[in-house]
Design a protein around this motif. Structure first.
Motif, mmCIF file in Angstrom:
data_model
loop_
_atom_site.group_PDB
_atom_site.id
_atom_site.type_symbol
_atom_site.label_atom_id
_atom_site.label_comp_id
_atom_site.label_asym_id
_atom_site.label_seq_id
_atom_site.Cartn_x
_atom_site.Cartn_y
_atom_site.Cartn_z
ATOM 1 N N LEU A 158 -2.799 3.909 7.898
ATOM 2 C CA LEU A 158 -3.256 2.542 8.097
ATOM 3 C C LEU A 158 -3.080 1.720 6.826
ATOM 4 N N GLU A 159 -2.726 0.454 7.013
ATOM 5 C CA GLU A 159 -2.533 -0.411 5.843
ATOM 6 C C GLU A 159 -3.759 -1.264 5.543
ATOM 7 N N ALA A 160 -4.858 -0.993 6.241
ATOM 8 C CA ALA A 160 -6.027 -1.860 6.148
ATOM 9 C C ALA A 160 -6.624 -1.897 4.741
ATOM 10 N N ILE A 161 -6.835 -0.744 4.115
ATOM 11 C CA ILE A 161 -7.450 -0.734 2.783
ATOM 12 C C ILE A 161 -6.548 -1.411 1.750
ATOM 13 N N ALA A 206 -4.403 -3.685 2.296
ATOM 14 C CA ALA A 206 -4.385 -5.107 2.639
ATOM 15 C C ALA A 206 -5.640 -5.804 2.138
ATOM 16 N N LEU A 207 -6.784 -5.163 2.298
ATOM 17 C CA LEU A 207 -8.029 -5.738 1.784
ATOM 18 C C LEU A 207 -7.989 -5.812 0.261
ATOM 19 N N ALA A 208 -7.486 -4.750 -0.369
ATOM 20 C CA ALA A 208 -7.398 -4.744 -1.837
ATOM 21 C C ALA A 208 -6.510 -5.870 -2.330
ATOM 22 N N GLY A 209 -5.434 -6.152 -1.585
ATOM 23 C CA GLY A 209 -4.506 -7.199 -1.994
ATOM 24 C C GLY A 209 -5.104 -8.591 -1.960
ATOM 25 N N ARG A 210 -6.209 -8.753 -1.252
ATOM 26 C CA ARG A 210 -6.883 -10.056 -1.197
ATOM 27 C C ARG A 210 -7.951 -10.206 -2.269
ATOM 28 N N LEU A 211 -8.309 -9.112 -2.915
ATOM 29 C CA LEU A 211 -9.389 -9.148 -3.912
ATOM 30 C C LEU A 211 -8.771 -9.214 -5.305
ATOM 31 N N LEU A 212 -8.455 -10.415 -5.719
ATOM 32 C CA LEU A 212 -7.751 -10.602 -6.991
ATOM 33 C C LEU A 212 -8.672 -11.230 -8.040
ATOM 34 N N PRO A 213 -8.599 -10.819 -9.295
ATOM 35 C CA PRO A 213 -7.755 -9.721 -9.783
ATOM 36 C C PRO A 213 -8.311 -8.372 -9.346
ATOM 37 N N TYR A 214 -7.420 -7.482 -8.938
ATOM 38 C CA TYR A 214 -7.816 -6.151 -8.505
ATOM 39 C C TYR A 214 -7.593 -5.179 -9.651
ATOM 40 N N PRO A 215 -8.563 -4.313 -9.918
ATOM 41 C CA PRO A 215 -9.740 -3.961 -9.117
ATOM 42 C C PRO A 215 -11.030 -4.676 -9.522
ATOM 43 N N GLU A 216 -10.954 -5.535 -10.523
ATOM 44 C CA GLU A 216 -12.190 -6.139 -11.041
ATOM 45 C C GLU A 216 -12.960 -6.901 -9.965
ATOM 46 N N ALA A 217 -12.241 -7.660 -9.136
ATOM 47 C CA ALA A 217 -12.916 -8.416 -8.078
ATOM 48 C C ALA A 217 -13.536 -7.491 -7.044
ATOM 49 N N ILE A 252 -14.902 9.733 15.273
ATOM 50 C CA ILE A 252 -14.689 9.425 13.861
ATOM 51 C C ILE A 252 -13.187 9.295 13.637
ATOM 52 N N MET A 253 -12.766 8.183 13.086
ATOM 53 C CA MET A 253 -11.340 7.965 12.872
ATOM 54 C C MET A 253 -10.920 8.454 11.495
ATOM 55 N N THR A 254 -9.712 9.007 11.423
ATOM 56 C CA THR A 254 -9.129 9.327 10.126
ATOM 57 C C THR A 254 -8.220 8.189 9.695
ATOM 58 N N ASP A 255 -8.218 7.937 8.403
ATOM 59 C CA ASP A 255 -7.304 6.975 7.782
ATOM 60 C C ASP A 255 -6.507 7.768 6.758
ATOM 61 N N LYS A 256 -5.218 7.979 7.054
ATOM 62 C CA LYS A 256 -4.400 8.915 6.280
ATOM 63 C C LYS A 256 -3.425 8.201 5.351
ATOM 64 N N ARG A 257 -3.775 7.086 4.858
ATOM 65 C CA ARG A 257 -2.906 6.378 3.918
ATOM 66 C C ARG A 257 -2.988 7.092 2.567
ATOM 67 N N CYS A 258 -1.921 7.807 2.189
ATOM 68 C CA CYS A 258 -1.990 8.685 1.018
ATOM 69 C C CYS A 258 -2.373 7.944 -0.256
ATOM 70 N N ASP A 259 -1.750 6.772 -0.481
ATOM 71 C CA ASP A 259 -2.021 6.086 -1.741
ATOM 72 C C ASP A 259 -3.358 5.368 -1.757
ATOM 73 N N ASN A 260 -4.184 5.616 -0.759
ATOM 74 C CA ASN A 260 -5.569 5.147 -0.848
ATOM 75 C C ASN A 260 -6.338 5.841 -1.966
ATOM 76 N N PHE A 261 -5.758 6.882 -2.580
ATOM 77 C CA PHE A 261 -6.438 7.464 -3.742
ATOM 78 C C PHE A 261 -6.615 6.416 -4.837
ATOM 79 N N LEU A 262 -5.755 5.385 -4.837
ATOM 80 C CA LEU A 262 -5.924 4.293 -5.791
ATOM 81 C C LEU A 262 -7.173 3.467 -5.492
#
Length: 490
Positions: free
Chosen positions: A281-284, A286-297, A322-332
Motif C-alpha cells: 500500500l502507498e498510503a503511509i 503518501a501521508l508522509a509526503g504531505r507532512l513537510l518538512p518530513y519527518p519533523e512535521a 486485521i489488514m496487513t500493509d506490506k510496503r517494505c520501505d515503510n521501515f522509514l
C-alpha cells in the motif's frame, strides 16, 4: 472565481497542475465544469488531480465522465480507472473489465495489454496473463516487458525449455534501451534457473548498466544519510508514544529491505482467518509526503491531526479482520506509523544480506528503487537501513517483531508458530498450509509465493561468490558495527 469564464478557470487549474499543486487545481476544474460540463479533457485532468490526492471514488467518476463525453483517447481513461480499482480499491475483477474495455477502444494500446497481463499474474492466471502479453507482442514485437513476463511465467510453471534461446532472439527485436534492459534481466533469471551462473551474472550486469544509464534520478547517499539522521533526531528514545488513539483493527505493518521475504511472510499471515492481505500500500508514504518538512512535521503532529490522518488511512481497512500493509520501505516511517497507530505491531522481515543484495540487483525495479542497479549503492542503503532499524528497536522495543526468512525456510512450522504467537493471534493449523488463502499477489514474487516454502533461495549468493568478493568484505566490516541483535526475534 466569480465572473471568470470556463476557459480562464481551466488556465488557472492547469497552472496549479504544472506546479504539482493538485489539491489547489481541483476547485478550478470543478468550477470550469460547472459552467460547461461538456469538456472531456477537463474531466480527465480533474480525475488525474483527484487521483493524485487519493480521492479515488471521485477520480473514478470523473474518468467516467471523460469517457461518456467523448474524450479522444478513452483507452487511457479506462487504464487509469483500472489502476485505481486494482491498486487502491481492491477490486481486481472490475479492473479487468476496465482493461478489456481499453483494449476494445484501442486494440493497439500496449499499456492496456501489459496491465492486463500483470493483473492476471496477480490473480495467478498464468495462461490468461501469457495471452495478454502475447497480444502486446503482436502489436509491438520488440516490447521488452512482454518478452520478459512471458519468460518469467514459463519459468514459474516449469516450462523453461527454450526460454534462454527465445530471450536471446528477443534482444535483437528490441528498439529501446528500456526494452533491452527488461529482456536482459529476464535472460539473467533464465540463465540462473539453468545454473549457468557466470553468464547469468554477465546478463544482470549489462541490464543494470543500461538501467543506470537511463535512470531519471540516481541514488543520493548524502541525502539518505541525512534523512536517517533526521528520523533518529525526530523520534528520540524518550518520546511519548501514544498520540493517534486506539483501534481494534489497527493494521499489521510488514517492512524491511525489499526482497527480504516480505511477500511470503504476508501470504503466511493471510492464511489466518482474522487477517486480510493488503499488499504493498502507498498510503503511509503518501501521508508522509504531505507532512513537510518530513519527518519533523510528522513528529510534531497534534493528537487531533494524528487522529485525522489515522481516520484517512482506516478508510482502506476492511470492516472485519486485521489488514496487513506490506510496503517494505515503510521501515522509514515507523515513527509516523507508531504515532498514528500506537498499538500496531511491526513485523520486520529479515534475510541473509548477500541474498537480499543479489535479489535486488537481479530484479528490474525501474524508477521505484534508485539504489538497485549498483551493488555499492545497495550496500550503502543497507547500512542506513541497519542504522535506522537499530534506532527503531530502541524506541519501540517489543512492538517490532523480527522475522527471519532463513529461519522460516529451515524450520517453517516453528517460525510460523512463533510469529502468530508474537502477534497475539490465536493459533490456527491452516497457517501452516500453503495455498490456504486466496489473496491477490501484487509483487515481483507473485509466482514464487504460490508454492510451498523451499530453501532454493536461501544461500543463493554462494553461487556468485567470486563476483561478490568486494561486497562480501565490505559487508563483513559493516556487520561488525551492528553485531548486537534485538532479543525479540522470532
Amino acid at each position: 472565481m466569480s465572473g471568470a469564464s470556463s476557459s480562464e478557470l481551466l488556465k488557472i487549474a492547469d497552472a496549479h497542475v504544472r506546479c504539482g499543486e493538485w489539491q489547489q487545481a481541483i476547485p478550478f476544474f470543478q468550477a470550469s465544469l460547472a459552467i460547461d460540463g461538456a469538456q472531456p479533457d477537463a474531466w480527465f485532468n480533474l480525475a488525474w488531480a483527484q487521483r493524485a490526492v487519493r480521492s479515488f471514488d471521485d477520480a473514478l467518476q470523473s474518468y467516467q465522465q471523460a469517457i461518456d463525453r467523448g474524450v479522444s483517447h478513452p483507452e487511457e481513461a479506462h487504464v487509469n480507472r483500472a489502476a485505481i480499482l486494482s491498486d487502491h480499491l481492491d477490486s481486481p475483477q472490475r479492473a479487468l473489465a476496465e482493461l478489456e474495455a481499453a483494449s476494445r477502444a484501442n486494440p493497439f494500446f500496449v499499456p492496456a495489454l501489459l496491465n492486463l497481463g500483470n493483473l492476471y499474474e496477480d490473480l495467478g492466471e498464468s495462461d490468461l496473463a501469457g495471452a495478454a502479453y502475447g497480444r502486446a507482442l503482436d502489436v509491438h514485437p520488440g516490447n521488452g516487458r512482454a518478452h520478459a513476463r512471458i519468460a518469467m511465467i514459463d519459468l514459474a510453471v516449469d516450462q523453461s525449455a527454450g526460454v534462454v534461446d527465445r530471450l536471446r532472439k528477443a534482444l535483437d527485436r528490441t528498439t529501446t534501451l528500456e526494452d533491452r534492459a527488461e529482456v536482459l534481466f529476464a535472460l539473467g533469471t533464465a540463465l540462473d534457473n539453468a545454473a549457468d551462473y557466470d553468464d547469468a551474472f554477465q546478463a544482470f550486469e549489462a541490464a543494470n548498466w543500461i538501467a543506470r544509464s537511463i535512470a531519471p534520478q540516481r541514488y543520493d547517499p548524502i541525502a539518505q544519510e541525512d534523512l536517517v539522521d533526521r528520523l533518529i533526531a525526530a523520534y528520540p528514545a524518550d518520546r511519548p508514544l501514544s498520540v493517534g488513539g486506539s483501534s481494534l483493527n489497527a493494521p499489521i505493518f510488514v517492512c524491511g529491505m525489499f526482497r527480504s521475504g516480505s511477500t511470503l511472510l504476508e501470504q503466511i499471515l493471510g492464511r489466518h482467518s482474522a487477517v486480510r492481505c493488503g499488499g504493498e500500500l502507498e498510503a503511509i508514504p503518501a501521508l508522509a509526503g504531505r507532512l513537510l518538512p518530513y519527518p519533523e512535521a510528522a513528529a510534531a503532529l497534534s493528537a487531533e491531526q494524528a487522529s485525522a490522518l489515522r481516520a484517512e488511512y482506516l478508510k482502506i481497512v476492511p470492516a472485519t479482520g486485521i489488514m496487513t500493509d506490506k510496503r517494505c520501505d515503510n521501515f522509514l516511517h515507523i515513527g509516523l506509523i507508531k504515532t498514528l497507530f500506537p498499538e500496531s505491531k511491526i513485523v520486520h522481515a529479515r534475510r541473509n544480506a548477500l541474498d537480499t543484495f543479489l535479489s535486488i540487483y537481479f530484479l528490474h525495479f525501474g524508477e521505484a528503487i534508485t539504489y538497485g542497479n549498483d551493488l555499492s549503492e545497495i550496500l550503502h542503503f543497507y547500512r542506513q537501513y541497519l542504522r535506522l532499524m537499530a534506532h527503531w528497536h530502541r524506541v519501540f522495543s517489543v512492538d517490532i517483531i523480527d522475522f527471519d526468512y532463513d529461519h522460516l525456510v529451515a524450520e517453517p512450522d516453528k517460525a510460523i508458530f512463533d510469529l502468530i504467537g508474537a502477534l497475539g493471534l490465536p493459533w490456527e493449523d491452516r497457517c501452516l498450509v500453503a495455498g490456504s488463502s486466496a489473496n491477490v499477489v501484487r509483487t515481483a514474487s507473485a509466482w514464487q509465493v504460490r508454492y510451498p516454502v523451499h530453501r532454493r533461495s536461501s544461500g543463493r549468493w554462494q553461487r556468485y561468490r567470486h563476483h561478490l568478493e568486494g561486497v562480501v568484505t565490505a559487508l563483513a566490516q559493516m556487520e561488525e558495527d551492528f553485531a548486537s541483535r534485538p532479543t525479540n526475534a522470532c
